[in-house]
Design a protein around this motif. Structure first.
Motif, short mmCIF file in Angstrom:
data_model
loop_
_atom_site.label_atom_id
_atom_site.label_comp_id
_atom_site.label_asym_id
_atom_site.label_seq_id
_atom_site.Cartn_x
_atom_site.Cartn_y
_atom_site.Cartn_z
N GLU A 1 7.51 -8.59 4.78
CA GLU A 1 8.59 -9.09 3.69
C GLU A 1 9.82 -9.97 4.20
O GLU A 1 9.89 -10.26 5.47
CB GLU A 1 9.37 -7.64 3.60
CG GLU A 1 8.19 -6.61 2.93
CD GLU A 1 8.01 -6.95 1.37
OE1 GLU A 1 8.71 -7.85 0.81
OE2 GLU A 1 7.19 -6.28 0.85
N TYR B 1 15.04 -3.46 3.81
CA TYR B 1 15.18 -2.51 2.73
C TYR B 1 15.67 -1.16 3.29
O TYR B 1 15.27 -0.97 4.58
CB TYR B 1 14.04 -2.32 1.85
CG TYR B 1 13.57 -3.45 1.05
CD1 TYR B 1 13.83 -3.66 -0.17
CD2 TYR B 1 12.72 -4.63 1.84
CE1 TYR B 1 13.39 -4.70 -0.99
CE2 TYR B 1 12.22 -5.84 0.92
CZ TYR B 1 12.69 -5.68 -0.38
OH TYR B 1 12.07 -6.78 -1.17
N GLN C 1 14.81 2.42 -0.96
CA GLN C 1 14.41 1.19 -1.70
C GLN C 1 12.83 0.88 -1.67
O GLN C 1 12.27 0.21 -2.59
CB GLN C 1 15.31 0.08 -1.39
CG GLN C 1 16.65 0.07 -1.70
CD GLN C 1 17.62 -0.90 -0.96
OE1 GLN C 1 17.25 -1.42 0.02
NE2 GLN C 1 18.73 -1.09 -1.49
N ASP D 1 10.66 2.56 -4.29
CA ASP D 1 10.51 1.96 -5.70
C ASP D 1 9.87 0.52 -5.49
O ASP D 1 9.23 0.14 -6.21
CB ASP D 1 12.07 1.60 -6.11
CG ASP D 1 12.70 3.06 -6.63
OD1 ASP D 1 11.87 3.86 -6.86
OD2 ASP D 1 13.93 3.04 -6.27
N HIS D 2 10.13 -0.20 -4.25
CA HIS D 2 9.58 -1.49 -4.00
C HIS D 2 8.15 -1.64 -4.14
O HIS D 2 7.27 -2.38 -4.60
CB HIS D 2 10.13 -2.08 -2.66
CG HIS D 2 9.64 -3.44 -2.57
ND1 HIS D 2 10.08 -4.49 -3.25
CD2 HIS D 2 8.77 -3.96 -1.47
CE1 HIS D 2 9.45 -5.78 -2.61
NE2 HIS D 2 8.88 -5.33 -1.68
N TYR D 3 7.53 -0.36 -3.30
CA TYR D 3 5.98 -0.60 -3.05
C TYR D 3 5.51 0.52 -4.16
O TYR D 3 4.31 0.58 -4.35
CB TYR D 3 5.73 0.06 -1.83
CG TYR D 3 5.94 -0.77 -0.80
CD1 TYR D 3 5.56 -1.91 -0.76
CD2 TYR D 3 6.67 -0.30 0.52
CE1 TYR D 3 5.72 -3.20 0.49
CE2 TYR D 3 6.90 -1.26 1.45
CZ TYR D 3 6.57 -2.50 1.26
OH TYR D 3 6.73 -3.33 2.43
#
Length: 597
Positions: A189, A193, A197, A200-202
């Motif tokens: 990345e 994060y 977070q 939600d990101h994954y």
């Protein structure tokens, strides 16, 4: 059974001989494996993702080999090549060592008390002076993926983290912290994060999404840090980018967090044994000290334990119909990577040493299996059994076969439908959402058509009619198969029930036709019509959302409901893209077994 894909040229280079496809297939067979398919990277991507995604992929030949599920040591090219070379007598059996550093100061992982609420165990090891090539590096990563899917149970039991030791500073801390307190740059990345977070990101990442539920609802998330607070990994989700290993990495720190300590030790032993071959000295790894603050106890890993098993020579010869001496059996076992020698205390016993690569060997029978493979199943002399036995069908299968003949004589065509179906097939389309509550769901379905195990045979029959609408009317189909239902009283939480279902599809519903089939089935089972709860069967009007009101009945056998028959609701018919009315019948056959026997 897991399948591994290995480049043919790389495999032949490791084996030191250029086998033809037929020759390698024979070698696999002799070793108890199976060459499943010969393909290429381009062809594999084309099958999975389409021709567009396969553009630019390599045409290099790939051998796909089926590996027994408990042979974790064969899940990478290093272990497979080593085992085949030993089998052929071209390589010696290695000695795996776990040593302390010359300074005497072991790398240390301090386990905080908070981890007991999420993933209480951690093990570790160090591979020093490792020499990666592009192919061995890819194999190192692929082995971790194979273990995650296999013994690690998709990271729910064990999660593996590998790090470039030269980029971090010990001692290391294994802790559990609130999600908002964990902040780092994940692997591959471009920004930092928090753990919250990342959830939600994954959530849209097809690879990592399945692992999020393992810890999502926990108040604290596990994390491994170095002495400077750098995050190494956020198990079981992802490693930190700071300590990622590359082809240039020379010293690798391996850590495995787990809910099952024994599984973690097996996973660690497997990785260490497979890739310590590329270390200097070979087959040698460095211990890591694990200190549990809560209990004050200290453990060191990897264990790389060798254990001894005593096996009776006459017992092996008798079961396999052999006449081998202890020395011959030792040679046979050596081909399977097992050192053995005649016992000094008893000439009828063999002392067999089980190495840390063979966690699949639990009992004497496992050693016997290795003897049979090494000796060659085709070389074992065929003999007639000394005991006369008579085989017979399971009662439920015998009853099913006889009823199939009876229903077929009534003009019905047998169908064989899938055991898995979509949630909509048994729920929304059948106007019966309650069936989803007792359905066994697939954790990670590959397609929406196979999300749950079926709870009824009727949706499958309706799909069969839907696919054959051009056939002349009437269409009368039936199936006698198992459905799968949740059952808390069973050890595995579910049970199989043998059911009979039939559907009549015609210009008129034909309730009397499906009722006639019920009467004929009961006649064949010698069950009389009776409203007496102690014997016989009868039908009783009920309301069932799948059927038309007033045109539906439950089937009562000895006071208990065993099935349903009636005219299907128009919505159900339309949901399966049908245009003609249907009548249907479904019966549980299990209650008849006791009497029928």
């Amino acid at each position: 059974m897991p399948t591994i894909g290995i480049k043919r040229d790389l495999l032949m280079q490791g084996l030191g001989f250029s086998y033809t496809e037929e020759q390698f297939n024979d070698l696999c067979f002799e070793f108890g494996l199976e060459l499943d398919e010969v393909t290429s990277e381009k062809e594999m991507i084309s099958k999975e993702k389409g021709d567009e995604q396969a553009h630019g992929a390599s045409d290099e030949v790939v051998f796909k080999i089926d590996i027994p599920a408990n042979r974790y040591d064969l899940l990478c090219i290093s272990g497979l090549v080593r085992a085949l070379l030993i089998f052929q007598g071209k390589a010696s059996i290695p000695n795996y060592l776990a040593v302390s550093p010359s300074s005497g100061n072991l790398a240390k992982i301090i386990v905080k008390q908070n981890t007991s609420t999420v993933r209480p165990f951690v093990v570790g090891a160090i591979l020093r002076n490792i020499n990666f090539t592009h192919d061995t590096y890819e194999s190192f990563i692929d082995l971790q993926d194979k273990l995650h899917q296999n013994i690690c149970r998709k990271r729910s039991l064990v999660a593996i983290g590998t790090h470039d030791l030269d980029t971090v500073h010990g001692p290391f801390i294994y802790d559990a912290q609130p999600p908002s307190n964990i902040k780092f740059k994940p692997l591959n990345e471009s920004q930092e994060y928090t753990a919250a977070q990342l959830m939600d990101h994954y959530s849209g990442n097809s690879h990592l999404k399945p692992y999020l539920p393992i810890i999502r609802d926990k108040p604290l998330y596990p994390v491994i840090l170095d002495s400077r607070g750098t995050v190494l990994s956020f198990p079981p989700i992802i490693n930190g980018d700071h300590s990622k290993i590359t082809i240039k990495t020379k010293n690798v720190l391996i850590e495995c967090t787990a809910t099952d300590e024994n599984k973690a030790k097996i996973v660690l032993d497997t990785i260490v044994c497979m890739f310590s071959e590329y270390c200097s000295p070979k087959f040698q790894s460095e211990r890591v000290e694990i200190f549990y603050e809560e209990s004050g106890t200290t453990k060191t890993y990897p264990e790389l334990l060798y254990r001894n098993e005593e096996v009776s020579v006459p017992y092996m010869n008798q079961l396999l119909n052999l006449k081998n001496s202890p020395e011959q059996l030792c040679k046979i076992l050596g081909k399977m990577g097992l050192r053995s020698s005649p016992s000094k205390s008893n000439s009828d016993l063999l002392d067999v040493i089980i190495p840390p690569t063979r966690h699949d060997i639990l009992h004497t029978c496992d050693i016997l299996e290795d003897v049979a493979i090494s000796y060659g199943y085709n070389n074992i002399e065929r003999t007639c059994p000394s005991v006369v036995t008579e085989g017979s069908q399971f009662p439920v299968n015998k009853l099913s076969d006889q009823l199939r003949n009876e229903v077929a004589r009534c003009g019905y065509t047998e169908a064989l439908t899938f055991s898995l179906c979509s949630e909509d097939d048994i729920g929304l389309k059948m106007r019966n959402g309650s069936d989803l509550e007792r359905a066994v769901k697939i954790a990670n379905p590959k397609t929406v058509e196979f999300q749950v195990a079926r709870t009824s045979l009727i949706p499958g029959l309706l799909r069969t009619i839907e696919s054959n609408k051009k056939m002349p009317l009437p269409m009368k189909v039936f199936e006698i198969s198992d459905v799968v239902l949740k059952d808390k009283d069973k050890g595995v939480g579910v049970k199989n029930n043998r059911m009979l279902a039939a559907v009549n599809y015609n210009k008129s519903p034909g309730f009397e036709i499906i009722h006639g089939l019920l009467d004929r089935v009961m006649q064949a089972l010698e069950v009389p019509w009776s409203t007496d709860t102690a014997s016989g069967y009868h039908i009783q009007a009920i309301d069932d959302p799948r059927f038309l009101a007033g045109r539906c009945a439950s089937i009562i056998f000895r006071g208990k409901r065993i099935g349903t028959l009636g005219v299907l609701h128009p919505e159900v018919i339309l949901n399966f893209s049908l245009t003609m009315p249907c009548s249907a019948l479904e019966i549980d056959l299990e209650p008849f077994l006791a009497d029928w026997l």
